[in-house]
Design a protein around this motif. Sequence first.
Motif: not given
Length: 325
Positions: A128-134, A261-268, A270-278
């Motif tokens: 799974i590639r999130v929003k076409g990012s790395d 990895g939370h500094d990636m521009p595509e996800i910084r 976002t709620t996806w980043t909030a989930l991954n903080a947990v």
Amino acid sequence: MAHELATTNDRTAMMYAGKVPWHGLGTRLDEPATAREAIEAAGLDYLAELKAIKTTDDVPVPSRKAVVRSDSGDVLGVVGNSYVPVQNYQAFGFLDAVVADGSLRYHTAGALGKGERVWMLAKLPDDIRVKGSDDITEKYLLLSNSHDGSSSLRVHFTPIRVVCSNTLAIAARNGRGQGVSIIHKGDLATKVRQAQEVLGLATRFYDNVQEQIDRLARHYPSPRQLEEYFRQVYPDSPEGPSTRAKNIREEFLRLFEQGIGHDMPEIRHTTWTALNAVTEYVDHYRSTRGQTPQNRASNRLESAWFGSGARIKERAWELALKMAV
């Protein structure tokens, strides 16, 4: 109760293929061809045998039996007379047919405690590639079984975010119930059919997960939404505000800003980043008991996959989807 990684003859009961896992222990196999090869490398090549129980006065206990590990004689649990053990080679061997055709690859296997809980992680093709990012999340099946009567043979759908090795906990049945149960029958045709059915379920599950992750990565919570999200994920105690809960929520917020990895521009931000903080907190920072670093890492793994940590992550996933609507 938390369990440490099992050991056999001073050897940690674990195997892995590819990169060294989180604790650096276990027997490495480049590409295990069969479940039996993986089981032998992980020290799981023992039987769970049923033995009669007697009291200290030598009085038989007719309604219960002990589950005994064949190689060490360790008692793994006490069960009722109707209990039928599913052996390790049976629990994991039914996937061999789809491993042989390249649909699946055994990745890691191990045991906890004295061997009363066993597990095997198998990787599915594609990612799974999130929003076409790395930011890549790999697709796994986690098979688990117990020899103490505490759980049945289960297949959990377990996505793992590559950059930080965070494991997501996503309910597979209408928001409840991690994974699916497997019914064992002896003939090969039935085992192949079961394995193919599990792969079909996994394909549909991960197609849906791709859409949901992208939805989370397109949503940018406000500071107030983020604060309330973390409060619901880890609320105060019913008795009132909790310093411990407050500190954990502050750690969530720190990881939201500074997590791997939370500094990636595509996800910084976002709620996806909030989930991954947990998930990063649960998998890598949550305090865990144990006398050695290995003990603590093992207990954290059990919690993150099967215990209270998994329940925190499942709640975080459900609340994140609700916030992103």
